[in-house]
Design an enzyme around this catalytic site. Structure first.
Site, PDB file in Angstrom:
ATOM      1  N   SER A   1       0.865  -1.188   0.000  1.00 16.67           N
ATOM      2  CA  SER A   1       0.000   0.000   0.000  1.00 16.67           C
ATOM      3  C   SER A   1       0.896   1.231   0.000  1.00 16.67           C
ATOM      4  O   SER A   1       2.104   1.126   0.248  1.00 16.67           O
ATOM      5  CB  SER A   1      -0.840  -0.044   1.281  1.00 16.67           C
ATOM      6  OG  SER A   1      -1.372   1.221   1.596  1.00 16.67           O
TER       7      SER A   1
ATOM      8  N   TYR B   1      -2.932  -0.733  10.080  1.00 22.03           N
ATOM      9  CA  TYR B   1      -2.864  -1.012   8.637  1.00 22.03           C
ATOM     10  C   TYR B   1      -1.462  -0.711   8.112  1.00 22.03           C
ATOM     11  O   TYR B   1      -0.866  -1.514   7.381  1.00 22.03           O
ATOM     12  CB  TYR B   1      -3.915  -0.155   7.922  1.00 22.03           C
ATOM     13  CG  TYR B   1      -4.048  -0.424   6.439  1.00 22.03           C
ATOM     14  CD1 TYR B   1      -4.806  -1.493   5.971  1.00 22.03           C
ATOM     15  CD2 TYR B   1      -3.431   0.399   5.502  1.00 22.03           C
ATOM     16  CE1 TYR B   1      -4.944  -1.734   4.613  1.00 22.03           C
ATOM     17  CE2 TYR B   1      -3.564   0.167   4.144  1.00 22.03           C
ATOM     18  CZ  TYR B   1      -4.321  -0.903   3.703  1.00 22.03           C
ATOM     19  OH  TYR B   1      -4.446  -1.139   2.347  1.00 22.03           O
TER      20      TYR B   1
HETATM   21  P1  NDP Z   1     -11.978  -4.875  -1.160  1.00 18.50           P
HETATM   22  O1  NDP Z   1     -12.558  -4.613   0.191  1.00 18.50           O
HETATM   23  O2  NDP Z   1     -12.686  -4.410  -2.368  1.00 18.50           O
HETATM   24  O3  NDP Z   1     -11.674  -6.428  -1.306  1.00 18.50           O
HETATM   25  C1  NDP Z   1     -11.092  -7.148  -0.269  1.00 18.50           C
HETATM   26  C2  NDP Z   1     -11.068  -8.608  -0.661  1.00 18.50           C
HETATM   27  O4  NDP Z   1     -10.438  -9.376   0.362  1.00 18.50           O
HETATM   28  C3  NDP Z   1     -12.452  -9.172  -0.871  1.00 18.50           C
HETATM   29  O5  NDP Z   1     -12.391 -10.056  -1.960  1.00 18.50           O
HETATM   30  C4  NDP Z   1     -12.725  -9.927   0.418  1.00 18.50           C
HETATM   31  O6  NDP Z   1     -13.610 -11.011   0.167  1.00 18.50           O
HETATM   32  C5  NDP Z   1     -11.314 -10.428   0.757  1.00 18.50           C
HETATM   33  N1  NDP Z   1     -11.063 -10.684   2.170  1.00 18.50           N
HETATM   34  C6  NDP Z   1     -11.039  -9.789   3.191  1.00 18.50           C
HETATM   35  N2  NDP Z   1     -10.779 -10.408   4.352  1.00 18.50           N
HETATM   36  C7  NDP Z   1     -10.624 -11.732   4.063  1.00 18.50           C
HETATM   37  C8  NDP Z   1     -10.344 -12.875   4.827  1.00 18.50           C
HETATM   38  N3  NDP Z   1     -10.146 -12.809   6.149  1.00 18.50           N
HETATM   39  N4  NDP Z   1     -10.243 -14.071   4.195  1.00 18.50           N
HETATM   40  C9  NDP Z   1     -10.438 -14.154   2.860  1.00 18.50           C
HETATM   41  N5  NDP Z   1     -10.695 -13.104   2.075  1.00 18.50           N
HETATM   42  C10 NDP Z   1     -10.804 -11.900   2.670  1.00 18.50           C
HETATM   43  O7  NDP Z   1     -10.498  -4.257  -1.069  1.00 18.50           O
HETATM   44  P2  NDP Z   1      -9.471  -3.784  -2.185  1.00 18.50           P
HETATM   45  O8  NDP Z   1      -9.684  -4.500  -3.448  1.00 18.50           O
HETATM   46  O9  NDP Z   1      -9.426  -2.325  -2.147  1.00 18.50           O
HETATM   47  O10 NDP Z   1      -8.123  -4.280  -1.494  1.00 18.50           O
HETATM   48  C11 NDP Z   1      -7.379  -5.407  -1.938  1.00 18.50           C
HETATM   49  C12 NDP Z   1      -5.980  -5.305  -1.367  1.00 18.50           C
HETATM   50  O11 NDP Z   1      -5.375  -4.092  -1.824  1.00 18.50           O
HETATM   51  C13 NDP Z   1      -5.946  -5.240   0.167  1.00 18.50           C
HETATM   52  O12 NDP Z   1      -4.824  -5.942   0.631  1.00 18.50           O
HETATM   53  C14 NDP Z   1      -5.807  -3.759   0.440  1.00 18.50           C
HETATM   54  O13 NDP Z   1      -5.203  -3.504   1.680  1.00 18.50           O
HETATM   55  C15 NDP Z   1      -4.898  -3.351  -0.713  1.00 18.50           C
HETATM   56  N6  NDP Z   1      -4.918  -1.938  -1.032  1.00 18.50           N
HETATM   57  C16 NDP Z   1      -6.059  -1.301  -1.488  1.00 18.50           C
HETATM   58  C17 NDP Z   1      -6.013   0.041  -1.805  1.00 18.50           C
HETATM   59  C18 NDP Z   1      -7.180   0.774  -2.341  1.00 18.50           C
HETATM   60  O14 NDP Z   1      -7.062   2.003  -2.545  1.00 18.50           O
HETATM   61  N7  NDP Z   1      -8.298   0.147  -2.603  1.00 18.50           N
HETATM   62  C19 NDP Z   1      -4.781   0.814  -1.636  1.00 18.50           C
HETATM   63  C20 NDP Z   1      -3.667   0.058  -1.168  1.00 18.50           C
HETATM   64  C21 NDP Z   1      -3.740  -1.269  -0.876  1.00 18.50           C
HETATM   65  P3  NDP Z   1     -14.708 -11.509   1.250  1.00 18.50           P
HETATM   66  O15 NDP Z   1     -15.325 -10.294   1.841  1.00 18.50           O
HETATM   67  O16 NDP Z   1     -15.637 -12.354   0.453  1.00 18.50           O
HETATM   68  O17 NDP Z   1     -13.936 -12.321   2.238  1.00 18.50           O
END
Ligand code: NDP
Length: 254
Positions: free
Chosen positions: A144, A157
Site C-alpha cells: 500500500s 494497517y
Molecule cells: P476490497 O474490500 O474491495 O476487497 C477485499 C477482498 O479481500 C475481498 O475479496 C474480500 O472477500 C477479501 N477478504 C477480506 N478479508 C478476508 C479474509 N479474512 N479471508 C479471505 N478473504 C478476505 O479491497 P481492495 O480491493 O481495495 O483491497 C485489496 C488489497 O489491496 C488489500 O490488501 C488492500 O489492503 C490493498 N490496497 C487497497 C487500496 C485501495 O485504494 N483500494 C490501496 C492500497 C492497498 P470476502 O469479503 O468475500 O472475504
C-alpha cells in the site's frame, strides 16, 4: 508476447472476488491462466467466477478465511486438487479499520494484522511446496502507500503493510534458489469497496487524492491487470524482492 503468456498456469488469488483482486484475476485470466479465487462471501465468489468464466478462463471459487493458517493450507490443497498444481500465488486479501491510534481495541489490531500480514505468511508457507515441485513459481503480495508513508488514521494497517514489504523481501531472498520470485505491488488510491468506506469515514479524502495524484484520478481494479501479468509471467524471471507502486505517481509527488 510469449514471455507474458500464462496458458497452462494455475493462479490462486486471495480476495479475488472483488476490487483489486478481481482486477488481478481478470488480467491473469486474459493471459490464459486457470484461476482459483478465495473469499469468505459465497455470493461475491459466484459473481466473480462468472465474470472470469466469461473471459474463457477455467475458474473456481474457494471459501476460506486467510487469517486462519488451517484455511490457507486447505485453500492451496483445494486449488491443487482442482487444477493439478499451483504456479502463481497472489496474496491480496486485506482489510482496514480507520481510527486514531488511541481508539483501537486490541482485537481490532489483531484482526488487521492477521488479515493483512499473517495471512501472507500462512498462504506463502502453504504454497511453497507446490511451487517448488513445479521448479518455478511466482508470488505477488499487495502492500500500500502505507508501506511507504504513515497516516494518523491507519496505525495497524500501516504496520501490516510495512510488514508485507519486508516479508516479501525476506521470502524473495530465501526462495530465489528455488526459482520462485516474490514481489509486492503497492497500490495508490483505488476505487473499491474498501476505499468507498474510507471516503465515507475521512472527510475531503476524495478530492485530496485527486489533487495529489499526478495522473489526476483514482485508480481502478483494471489498472492492475498489466502489472499482475508481468509479475506472474516469465517476463519477470529476474525481478524479485521489489515493491512496485501502481499509483498514478502519488508516491513520487514532491
Ligand atoms: P476490497 O474490500 O474491495 O476487497 C477485499 C477482498 O479481500 C475481498 O475479496 C474480500 O472477500 C477479501 N477478504 C477480506 N478479508 C478476508 C479474509 N479474512 N479471508 C479471505 N478473504 C478476505 O479491497 P481492495 O480491493 O481495495 O483491497 C485489496 C488489497 O489491496 C488489500 O490488501 C488492500 O489492503 C490493498 N490496497 C487497497 C487500496 C485501495 O485504494 N483500494 C490501496 C492500497 C492497498 P470476502 O469479503 O468475500 O472475504
Amino acid at each position: 508476447m510469449q514471455r507474458f503468456a500464462l496458458s497452462g498456469k494455475v493462479a490462486l488469488v486471495t480476495g479475488g472476488n472483488g476490487g483489486i483482486g478481481l482486477g488481478i484475476a481478470q488480467g491473469l485470466a486474459e493471459a490464459g491462466a486457470d484461476i482459483a479465487i478465495v473469499g469468505r462471501n459465497s455470493d461475491k465468489n459466484a459473481t466473480a467466477v462468472a465474470r472470469l468464466a466469461a473471459l474463457g478462463a477455467r475458474a473456481r471459487a474457494i471459501v476460506a478465511d486467510v487469517a486462519k493458517p488451517e484455511d490457507c493450507r486447505a485453500m492451496v490443497e483445494e486449488a491443487v486438487a482442482a487444477f493439478g498444481g499451483l504456479d502463481i500465488l497472489v496474496c491480496n486479501a486485506g482489510t482496514n479499520i480507520r481510527k486514531q491510534p488511541q481508539d483501537y481495541a486490541p482485537e481490532e489490531w489483531r484482526l488487521i494484522l492477521d488479515t493483512n500480514l499473517s495471512s501472507v505468511w500462512f498462504s506463502c508457507l502453504a504454497a511453497y511446496p507446490e511451487l517448488k515441485k513445479r521448479g518455478r513459481g511466482k508470488i505477488i503480495t499487495i502492500g500500500s502507500m502505507m508501506s511507504l508513508f504513515g497516516a494518523s488514521f491507519a496505525g495497524p494497517y500501516a504496520a501490516s503493510k510495512g510488514g508485507v514489504v519486508q516479508l516479501t523481501r525476506a521470502l524473495a531472498t530465501a526462495w530465489a534458489k528455488d526459482n520462485i520470485q516474490v514481489n509486492a505491488i503497492l497500490p495508490g488510491w483505488i476505487d473499491t469497496e474498501l476505499t468507498r468506506r474510507a471516503r465515507r469515514d475521512v472527510p475531503g479524502l476524495e478530492e485530496r487524492v485527486v489533487q495529489r495524484t499526478p495522473a489526476g484520478r483514482w485508480g481502478t481494479p483494471e489498472d492492475f491487470c498489466g502489472i499482475a501479468v508481468f509479475l506472474a509471467s516469465a517476463a519477470s524471471d529476474f525481478v524479485t524482492g521489489t515493491a512496485i507502486p501502481v499509483d498514478g505517481g502519488y508516491s513520487v509527488q514532491g
